[in-house]
Design a protein around this motif. Sequence first.
Motif, PDB file in Angstrom:
ATOM      1  N   LYS A   1       0.805  -1.219   0.000  1.00 56.92           N
ATOM      2  CA  LYS A   1       0.000   0.000   0.000  1.00 56.92           C
ATOM      3  C   LYS A   1       0.839   1.270   0.000  1.00 56.92           C
ATOM      4  CE  LYS A   1      -4.060  -2.108   2.148  1.00 56.92           C
ATOM      5  NZ  LYS A   1      -5.050  -2.058   3.249  1.00 56.92           N
ATOM      6  N   GLY A   2       2.141   1.136  -0.116  1.00 61.89           N
ATOM      7  CA  GLY A   2       2.973   2.335  -0.168  1.00 61.89           C
ATOM      8  C   GLY A   2       2.774   3.093  -1.464  1.00 61.89           C
ATOM      9  N   ASP A   3       3.073   4.377  -1.441  1.00 56.20           N
ATOM     10  CA  ASP A   3       2.912   5.248  -2.604  1.00 56.20           C
ATOM     11  C   ASP A   3       4.272   5.459  -3.267  1.00 56.20           C
ATOM     12  OD1 ASP A   3       2.470   7.210  -4.471  1.00 56.20           O
ATOM     13  OD2 ASP A   3       1.509   8.609  -3.096  1.00 56.20           O
ATOM     14  N   PRO A   4       4.510   4.870  -4.443  1.00 56.04           N
ATOM     15  CA  PRO A   4       5.816   5.006  -5.093  1.00 56.04           C
ATOM     16  C   PRO A   4       6.099   6.411  -5.606  1.00 56.04           C
ATOM     17  CG  PRO A   4       4.274   3.909  -6.560  1.00 56.04           C
ATOM     18  CD  PRO A   4       3.576   4.037  -5.226  1.00 56.04           C
ATOM     19  N   ALA A  30       7.078   6.846   1.691  1.00 49.43           N
ATOM     20  CA  ALA A  30       6.259   6.032   2.601  1.00 49.43           C
ATOM     21  C   ALA A  30       6.986   4.777   3.067  1.00 49.43           C
ATOM     22  CB  ALA A  30       4.948   5.671   1.910  1.00 49.43           C
ATOM     23  N   THR A  31       8.276   4.890   3.361  1.00 52.26           N
ATOM     24  CA  THR A  31       9.053   3.759   3.887  1.00 52.26           C
ATOM     25  C   THR A  31      10.009   4.309   4.944  1.00 52.26           C
ATOM     26  OG1 THR A  31      10.967   3.933   2.406  1.00 52.26           O
ATOM     27  CG2 THR A  31       9.033   2.772   1.562  1.00 52.26           C
ATOM     28  N   THR A  32      10.748   3.430   5.600  1.00 55.30           N
ATOM     29  CA  THR A  32      11.734   3.879   6.588  1.00 55.30           C
ATOM     30  C   THR A  32      12.952   4.506   5.921  1.00 55.30           C
ATOM     31  OG1 THR A  32      12.915   1.765   6.603  1.00 55.30           O
ATOM     32  CG2 THR A  32      11.061   2.005   8.142  1.00 55.30           C
ATOM     33  N   MET A  33      13.208   4.155   4.665  1.00 57.64           N
ATOM     34  CA  MET A  33      14.389   4.600   3.929  1.00 57.64           C
ATOM     35  C   MET A  33      15.699   4.176   4.620  1.00 57.64           C
ATOM     36  SD  MET A  33      13.177   8.333   2.507  1.00 57.64           S
ATOM     37  CE  MET A  33      14.466   8.436   1.264  1.00 57.64           C
TER      38      MET A  33
END
Length: 558
Positions: free
Chosen positions: A265-268, A275-278
């Motif tokens: 469900k993340g937004d690329p 929308a990630t921890t990176m």
Amino acid sequence: MRCVNPPSYLLLRSCYTTSMASQPNSLIWFRKGLRIHDNPALEYASKQTNYLYPLFVIDPHYMEPDPNAFSPGSKRAGINRIRFLLESLVDLDSSLKKLGSRLLILKGEPGEVLIHCLKEWNIKKLCFEYDTEPYYQALDVRVKEYASVAGIEIFSPVSHTLFNPADIIQKNGGRAPLSYQSFLKVAGQPTWALSPLSTYIDVLPSVGKTVNCEICTVPTATELGYDNCTEEESTPFRGGETEALKMLNESISNKEWVAQFEKPKGDPSAFLKPATTMLSAYLKFGCLSSRYFYQRIKEVLSEVKTHTAPPVSLLGQLLWREFFYTAAFGTPNFDQMIGNGICKKIPWKDDDELLAAWRDAKTGFPWIDAAMVQLRKWGWMHHLARHSVACFLTRGDLFIHWEKGRDVFERLLIDSDWAINNGNWLWLSCSSFFYQYNRIYSPISFGKKYDPNGNYIRHFLPVLKDMPKEYIYEPWTAPLSIQTKAKCVIGEDYPKPVVCHETAMAECRRRMGEAYEMNKRLNNLVSEKDMTSLRRKFECQSQVVKSKKQKQKPKPDA
């Protein structure tokens, strides 16, 4: 590189002064594991030792500039990853100095340099984190052979991963699990997780004399020969353990976000706040311990009522990493198609022009090109964007060999990890692990559902910033008047599409189907002759299709 004389450090703990003459000198060899927290090799090296030598070797194999490469960097790494590594080394050196030590930098072939140092510094205890990559596996064999003859103790713990891949393979009957669920079933819970991790060191033994070795400080990119590398847009990543722990704390502090994390469900297209921890680059270089990350996530999950679960959860993402590490370690020739027993043999096209168009963000498909620009500038992009561009290059549109795309990612990604990069390219090309080749990421509609206004495209492809949103994903369909008004005429200011997506997709599906049938018929024992025969068939079919299209074109008026 700036060379300095080693400073004299005071011994800060009385235990180090006890019977120093009878204690051996230790060397901690940093490769990955560029951190102080949860570093068993560093902890063991610092115990019962006279002097401790923390060493990092600048390896020309990865760091020497390559003027012939398609982007600034070495043969193996782009400038973003090289800068990230250097920043990580500066941070590590700073942390070591606070503990009464410092990082010793040497340059050269690591095996030669290390063996020379072992001799000159009278090292009797050599410690380094275990590494599963073939390059380091071969290097370690050579080092261990020398150490064995020289009577040097070696301590090489598994701390880059949650599990020892060799243990998982042994538990699975000598073969690597080839599905995520089977991996989870075999792996179970990490044994170390039952005890607290050692995340703090208050002091280290001092560095001894560094005779006959030209010790230098951490070099800058310019000092390594990267003096003509300009940054059009700075990557948001800064290397080092300090930054890694800061970012980890920021992510973990949002307990609801951690509990409800769902990868699909993340937004690329989210680039201002991804929308990630990176944290992937920090895990790759070991600036952040995966074990400590695992432990922190488990702490959050124990405090919430409900949470997502693997494979989509945040914990599940760490376990995906373990899955690919294990598969890579247990599969000979994991990084290639030929000789790889789990890889389907597919006669991919050999088209350098199409490959270059994809690599250089000139495919004419804005969603694909914007992602490739972000990759080049940032050294990172969202995992769903990676899925899109990898599918487009291979089974989706261009039918180019996954190894070619893998090489581009290996160079440009800061977080490029040998096992994970190869594993994902095998997956996304439907060469292994995942076989539903009919499921294709559209280079037009996939990005549009996340970002209908095209803000991601406008940011990374400013040539299209004034294109109306109705045409931003398919600018070639805009009337010439609109293209002119937007100051972006297709074919002049921005490329025409290199393929017709619908036609190319149908062709790729047909080719994949025939390749799969060949692998099935031959029980995956496909020879080079078989591949060549099918490739010729594909080429003949393409010529027939082109001829039919040319005949269908209306003839010009006489």
